[in-house]
Scaffold this motif. Structure first.
Motif, PDB file in Angstrom:
ATOM      1  N   PRO A 161       0.827  -1.116   0.159  1.00  0.00           N
ATOM      2  CA  PRO A 161      -0.101  -0.001   0.007  1.00  0.00           C
ATOM      3  C   PRO A 161       0.718   1.463   0.015  1.00  0.00           C
ATOM      4  N   ILE A 162       0.348   2.189  -0.761  1.00  0.00           N
ATOM      5  CA  ILE A 162       1.249   3.386  -0.868  1.00  0.00           C
ATOM      6  C   ILE A 162       0.403   4.795  -0.238  1.00  0.00           C
ATOM      7  N   VAL A 163      -0.722   4.774  -0.637  1.00  0.00           N
ATOM      8  CA  VAL A 163      -1.577   5.998   0.096  1.00  0.00           C
ATOM      9  C   VAL A 163      -3.095   5.579  -0.113  1.00  0.00           C
ATOM     10  N   VAL A 164      -3.935   5.985   0.815  1.00  0.00           N
ATOM     11  CA  VAL A 164      -5.283   5.658   0.993  1.00  0.00           C
ATOM     12  C   VAL A 164      -6.179   6.936   1.066  1.00  0.00           C
ATOM     13  N   ALA A 165      -7.308   6.736   0.251  1.00  0.00           N
ATOM     14  CA  ALA A 165      -8.363   7.786   0.396  1.00  0.00           C
ATOM     15  C   ALA A 165      -9.270   7.465   1.385  1.00  0.00           C
ATOM     16  N   ALA A 166      -9.059   8.219   2.663  1.00  0.00           N
ATOM     17  CA  ALA A 166      -9.769   7.906   3.629  1.00  0.00           C
ATOM     18  C   ALA A 166      -9.952   9.145   4.726  1.00  0.00           C
ATOM     19  N   PRO A 167     -11.093   9.204   5.461  1.00  0.00           N
ATOM     20  CA  PRO A 167     -11.013  10.323   6.636  1.00  0.00           C
ATOM     21  C   PRO A 167      -9.988  10.704   7.496  1.00  0.00           C
ATOM     22  N   GLN A 168      -9.265   9.483   7.838  1.00  0.00           N
ATOM     23  CA  GLN A 168      -8.274   9.567   8.617  1.00  0.00           C
ATOM     24  C   GLN A 168      -7.410   8.063   8.506  1.00  0.00           C
ATOM     25  N   ARG A 169      -6.326   8.047   9.104  1.00  0.00           N
ATOM     26  CA  ARG A 169      -5.558   6.735   8.900  1.00  0.00           C
ATOM     27  C   ARG A 169      -6.419   5.605   9.362  1.00  0.00           C
ATOM     28  N   LEU A 170      -6.192   4.563   8.583  1.00  0.00           N
ATOM     29  CA  LEU A 170      -6.974   3.367   8.809  1.00  0.00           C
ATOM     30  C   LEU A 170      -6.181   2.313   9.831  1.00  0.00           C
ATOM     31  N   SER A 171      -7.156   1.757  10.870  1.00  0.00           N
ATOM     32  CA  SER A 171      -6.340   0.962  11.702  1.00  0.00           C
ATOM     33  C   SER A 171      -5.630  -0.126  11.049  1.00  0.00           C
ATOM     34  N   ALA A 172      -6.113  -0.530   9.966  1.00  0.00           N
ATOM     35  CA  ALA A 172      -5.496  -1.691   9.213  1.00  0.00           C
ATOM     36  C   ALA A 172      -4.454  -1.573   8.706  1.00  0.00           C
ATOM     37  N   LEU A 173      -4.192  -0.096   8.488  1.00  0.00           N
ATOM     38  CA  LEU A 173      -3.029   0.421   7.745  1.00  0.00           C
ATOM     39  C   LEU A 173      -2.357   1.585   8.378  1.00  0.00           C
ATOM     40  N   PRO A 174      -2.046   1.545   9.536  1.00  0.00           N
ATOM     41  CA  PRO A 174      -1.541   2.761  10.479  1.00  0.00           C
ATOM     42  C   PRO A 174      -0.431   3.591   9.838  1.00  0.00           C
ATOM     43  N   ASN A 175       0.291   2.896   9.216  1.00  0.00           N
ATOM     44  CA  ASN A 175       1.454   3.455   8.515  1.00  0.00           C
ATOM     45  C   ASN A 175       1.372   3.994   7.133  1.00  0.00           C
ATOM     46  N   VAL A 176       0.290   4.010   6.509  1.00  0.00           N
ATOM     47  CA  VAL A 176       0.208   4.299   5.424  1.00  0.00           C
ATOM     48  C   VAL A 176      -0.658   5.783   5.353  1.00  0.00           C
ATOM     49  N   PRO A 177      -0.182   6.851   4.577  1.00  0.00           N
ATOM     50  CA  PRO A 177      -0.784   7.919   4.838  1.00  0.00           C
ATOM     51  C   PRO A 177      -2.124   8.089   3.882  1.00  0.00           C
ATOM     52  N   THR A 178      -2.808   9.273   4.390  1.00  0.00           N
ATOM     53  CA  THR A 178      -4.058   9.381   3.601  1.00  0.00           C
ATOM     54  C   THR A 178      -3.577  10.306   2.517  1.00  0.00           C
ATOM     55  N   PHE A 179      -4.443  10.809   1.524  1.00  0.00           N
ATOM     56  CA  PHE A 179      -4.296  11.784   0.328  1.00  0.00           C
ATOM     57  C   PHE A 179      -4.211  13.170   1.122  1.00  0.00           C
ATOM     58  N   LYS A 180      -5.019  13.342   2.305  1.00  0.00           N
ATOM     59  CA  LYS A 180      -4.845  14.716   2.924  1.00  0.00           C
ATOM     60  C   LYS A 180      -3.546  14.792   3.605  1.00  0.00           C
ATOM     61  N   ASP A 181      -2.742  13.616   4.161  1.00  0.00           N
ATOM     62  CA  ASP A 181      -1.570  13.628   4.429  1.00  0.00           C
ATOM     63  C   ASP A 181      -0.424  14.100   3.667  1.00  0.00           C
ATOM     64  N   VAL A 182      -0.595  13.835   2.502  1.00  0.00           N
ATOM     65  CA  VAL A 182       0.389  14.243   1.462  1.00  0.00           C
ATOM     66  C   VAL A 182       0.102  15.405   0.595  1.00  0.00           C
ATOM     67  N   GLY A 183      -1.066  16.122   1.324  1.00  0.00           N
ATOM     68  CA  GLY A 183      -1.168  17.327   0.503  1.00  0.00           C
ATOM     69  C   GLY A 183      -2.285  17.358  -0.823  1.00  0.00           C
ATOM     70  N   LEU A 184      -2.948  16.200  -0.960  1.00  0.00           N
ATOM     71  CA  LEU A 184      -3.680  15.992  -2.191  1.00  0.00           C
ATOM     72  C   LEU A 184      -5.185  15.789  -1.642  1.00  0.00           C
ATOM     73  N   GLU A 185      -5.729  16.525  -0.792  1.00  0.00           N
ATOM     74  CA  GLU A 185      -7.086  16.263  -0.176  1.00  0.00           C
ATOM     75  C   GLU A 185      -8.077  15.891  -1.292  1.00  0.00           C
TER      76      GLU A 185
END
Length: 321
Positions: free
Chosen positions: A218-242
């Motif tokens: 996994p590289i990046v997820v589209a989700a409201p916040q980081r997922l418990s299943a993938l805690p170390n994978v950033p969201t698009f908001k985290d990387v500046g692409l909300e």
């Protein structure tokens, strides 16, 4: 006298409609999935089919009708008899993304379908084959920028949510990848896991088993916040692409003209099915969030999502290949 006859006929029609709804269903109900088996839409449909059938008192049989990023099945469903014996899974691809990008679609998602309920919302994820040179977001973008045009990505079909979200990501991140459309997430995942395509933008429920077994990274997820299943994978908001941070939905539809009593009966059965902790757990274990809203709420959600993707298509000047 004439007025009395009209009133009598109207009363009879109302009674016959109510009687029809009370008798419904008297035979098995089909639940159309407009994608090939193995994708998230198929997974959610099969989790729901048995408990929904139990509440309705008849079997609910899942039927896959793949093609065109969901358009083939949705087009067929729009012509189905409005008697409640053919229901369909609603996705962002069939009710928003594809209608926004494809002017040749013959159905209108706002007028040809009746929304029953949004069963669940799911995060989306960009994942890569383990052979891909990068294993995190920063390295992923750097690799794409260093080698424009070298890599391709798989989606569940042209005009599907994975296609439009990836194209939006490409535009905002300033990278290029070639789109490889499939007849559903299942075939797209199979080829990505096999290494025939290095990148996929997919719904989390269908991708997560491969991520958990190390067959996808996994590289990046589209989700409201980081997922418990993938805690170390950033969201698009985290990387500046909300703007890319949109979740998928999976709901139930009926064809236009389906009597309100039948729509309400199916909605009530779905609510009872989703109240079962075992059913909720099976859906939530895929990484999805239970929504279970009303027909009116789901109607507004579809309308809003269609508006968003129309703006994306217009702003990014996206066209079908």
């Amino acid at each position: 006298m004439f007025r009395r006859e009209v009133l009598t006929l109207a009363a009879l029609a109302t009674l016959s409609g109510a009687a029809f709804a009370q008798a419904y269903p008297s035979r098995p109900v089909k639940l159309q999935v407009p994608f090939a088996p193995g994708g998230t839409t198929d997974i959610i449909a099969r989790v729901m089919s048995e408990p929904l059938g139990k509440e309705l008192g008849q079997s609910v049989v899942v039927e896959n009708k793949a093609g065109g990023g969901g358009v083939v099945g949705a087009t067929e469903f729009a012509r189905a008899a409005p008697d409640g014996y053919m229901l369909a899974m609603a996705t962002v691809s069939t009710t928003a993304a594809n209608p926004a990008i494809n002017p040749k679609i013959s159905y209108n998602p706002l007028t040809d379908f009746i929304a029953i309920t949004n069963i669940a919302a799911t995060p989306n994820v960009i994942a890569v084959h383990p052979s891909f040179p990068a294993k995190d977001y920063k390295g992923f973008v750097a690799e794409l920028k260093k080698n424009p045009g070298k890599y391709s990505y798989a989606s569940s079909g042209t005009g599907a949510i994975g296609h439009l979200q990836t194209e939006l990501f490409k535009s905002l991140a300033g990278v290029f990848m070639t789109h490889i459309p499939y007849r559903g997430a299942g075939p797209a995942l199979n080829d990505t896991v096999a290494g025939q395509v290095p990148i996929i933008f997919d719904n989390l429920p269908s991708a997560l088993p491969f991520i958990n077994t190390g067959k996808l990274v996994p590289i990046v997820v589209a989700a409201p916040q980081r997922l418990s299943a993938l805690p170390n994978v950033p969201t698009f908001k985290d990387v500046g692409l909300e703007p890319v941070n949109r979740m998928a939905y999976y709901g139930l539809l009926a064809p236009k003209g389906t009597p309100a009593d039948i729509v309400n009966k199916v909605h009530g059965a779905a609510m009872k099915a989703l109240a079962d902790p075992a059913v909720r757990k099976r859906i939530e274990d895929t990484g999805s969030l239970i929504v279970a809203n009303t027909p009116a709420q789901f109607t507004e959600q579809i309308k809003a999502e269609l508006g968003v993707y129309k703006q994306v298509v217009e702003k990014q000047k996206l066209k079908l290949d």
